[in-house]
Design an enzyme around this catalytic site. Structure first.
Site, PDB file in Angstrom:
ATOM      1  N   GLN A   9      19.414  13.371  -2.184  1.00 13.75           N
ATOM      2  CA  GLN A   9      19.638  14.477  -1.255  1.00 13.75           C
ATOM      3  C   GLN A   9      19.090  14.138   0.128  1.00 13.75           C
ATOM      4  OE1 GLN A   9      18.820  18.113  -3.218  1.00 13.75           O
ATOM      5  NE2 GLN A   9      19.063  19.393  -1.414  1.00 13.75           N
ATOM      6  N   SER A  89      15.621   9.804  -6.469  1.00 16.89           N
ATOM      7  CA  SER A  89      15.684  11.191  -6.921  1.00 16.89           C
ATOM      8  C   SER A  89      17.026  11.454  -7.602  1.00 16.89           C
ATOM      9  CB  SER A  89      15.429  12.140  -5.747  1.00 16.89           C
ATOM     10  OG  SER A  89      15.244  13.470  -6.198  1.00 16.89           O
ATOM     11  N   LEU A  90      17.881  12.289  -7.022  1.00 15.48           N
ATOM     12  CA  LEU A  90      19.198  12.558  -7.605  1.00 15.48           C
ATOM     13  C   LEU A  90      19.962  11.267  -7.893  1.00 15.48           C
ATOM     14  CD1 LEU A  90      21.667  14.513  -8.189  1.00 15.48           C
ATOM     15  CD2 LEU A  90      22.345  13.924  -5.857  1.00 15.48           C
ATOM     16  N   ARG A 114      20.581  20.769 -12.854  1.00 12.23           N
ATOM     17  CA  ARG A 114      19.391  20.388 -12.083  1.00 12.23           C
ATOM     18  C   ARG A 114      19.422  21.030 -10.700  1.00 12.23           C
ATOM     19  NH1 ARG A 114      17.868  16.042  -8.465  1.00 12.23           N
ATOM     20  NH2 ARG A 114      15.831  15.091  -8.976  1.00 12.23           N
ATOM     21  N   HIS A 194       9.770  17.812  -6.278  1.00 10.78           N
ATOM     22  CA  HIS A 194       8.875  16.733  -6.718  1.00 10.78           C
ATOM     23  C   HIS A 194       7.405  17.122  -6.516  1.00 10.78           C
ATOM     24  CE1 HIS A 194      12.140  13.968  -7.501  1.00 10.78           C
ATOM     25  NE2 HIS A 194      12.664  14.261  -6.331  1.00 10.78           N
ATOM     26  N   GLN A 246      10.630  13.602 -13.747  1.00 11.14           N
ATOM     27  CA  GLN A 246      11.067  13.280 -12.389  1.00 11.14           C
ATOM     28  C   GLN A 246      11.093  14.508 -11.485  1.00 11.14           C
ATOM     29  OE1 GLN A 246      14.914  13.222 -11.079  1.00 11.14           O
ATOM     30  NE2 GLN A 246      14.994  11.085 -10.399  1.00 11.14           N
TER      31      GLN A 246
END
Length: 296
Positions: A9, A89-90, A114, A194, A246
């Protein structure tokens, strides 16, 4: 051989994937099912974005996952044979899809949920601190006034992203600039991703993951959680545990790239929109090959 890396993102922009939607066969074969699953046209979202939904987490994450996949399918069709995969991340979801953990549509189901869960975590904020080492950032975060803030992304030697309540992120700017940060950039998000503030989302996502089965990885995927490849073991248990962790744990991107270089990898290809990760990797490599790093 190379390492394919997939952005997360922040890399999205209107028009992303424009020349790929009509060229990538695995997407064309699944486009109707993709749109049915999402409830909207992902192609239209990426190319037109009339309502500026690409700024909203619940839409950004599925869109980026699909566009990353388009780039992956294009790269492999052109003869790319990576030795490792990694995603920020993603982006780790596209890496896992590429490694065979799940198919394109199951991966989309995962990132859709998510994104929805993370979007519900409002009241938070994030900011990128540039020009300070991770150690200096940690020192500033030790100040009592900033106890509510977590380090969220260790992106490069001089870029760390922090996460926490929106008012605390705003207050933190003065502390970091006083400590010597060259720039403090608040990110356009409404959640403290996060960080400890995502525990409820992580718990709910963990429950959702129980409805999926995962396959053994065909290629090693470097995890954001550890900065090392996913370990061997029952893929259902391992992948569920890592994807749950995560959400609340920091992204160890710098450590991931350092490990890959130690493994002998020198060629990194970004499979996704933009060059965000390529620039971060260049900064990491510059620091790793600097004379002080070589002699320390």
């Amino acid at each position: 051989m190379s390492v394919l890396v997939f952005p997360g993102q922040g890399s999205q922009f209107q028009g992303m994937g424009r020349r790929l939607f009509d060229e990538v066969t695995p997407f064309l074969e699944n486009e109707q099912e993709v749109d049915r699953l999402l409830g909207y046209s992902v192609r239209q979202l990426c190319l037109a974005d009339n309502d500026e939904r690409l700024r909203q987490t619940r839409y950004t994450q599925p869109a980026l996952y699909i566009v990353n996949a388009l780039h992956y399918f294009q790269a492999t069709a052109a003869g790319e044979h990576p030795a490792y995969l990694a995603g920020h991340s993603l982006g780790e979801y596209t890496a896992l899809m590429a490694a065979g953990a799940f198919g394109l549509l199951d991966g989309l189901r995962l990132v859709k949920m998510r994104g929805e869960l993370m979007a519900e975590a409002t009241g938070g904020g994030m900011a990128a601190v540039l020009g300070l080492s991770a150690e200096s950032v940690a020192h500033v975060l030790d100040e009592p006034a900033l106890a509510a803030i977590d380090a969220a992304n260790f992106n490069s030697p001089l870029q760390t992203v922090i996460s926490g309540p929106a008012d605390k992120i705003e207050q933190a700017e003065a502390h970091f600039l006083a400590a010597g940060a060259k720039r403090y950039a608040r990110l356009p998000v409404s959640g403290a991703f996060h960080s400890r503030y995502m525990i409820r989302a992580a718990d709910r996502f963990s429950d959702y993951l129980k409805g999926f089965s995962f396959r053994p990885l065909r290629l090693p995927v470097v995890s954001n959680v550890t900065g090392r490849p996913y370990p061997a073991g029952d893929p259902d248990k391992v992948i569920r545990a890592f994807l749950t962790a995560q959400i609340t744990r920091p992204v160890l991107w710098q450590e991931s790239i350092a490990w890959l270089r130690q493994a002998g990898e020198r060629r990194f290809s970004e499979a996704g929109p933009g060059q965000v990760l390529s620039r971060l990797i260049a900064d990491i490599e510059e620091a790793l090959t600097a004379p002080s790093a070589l002699t320390s």
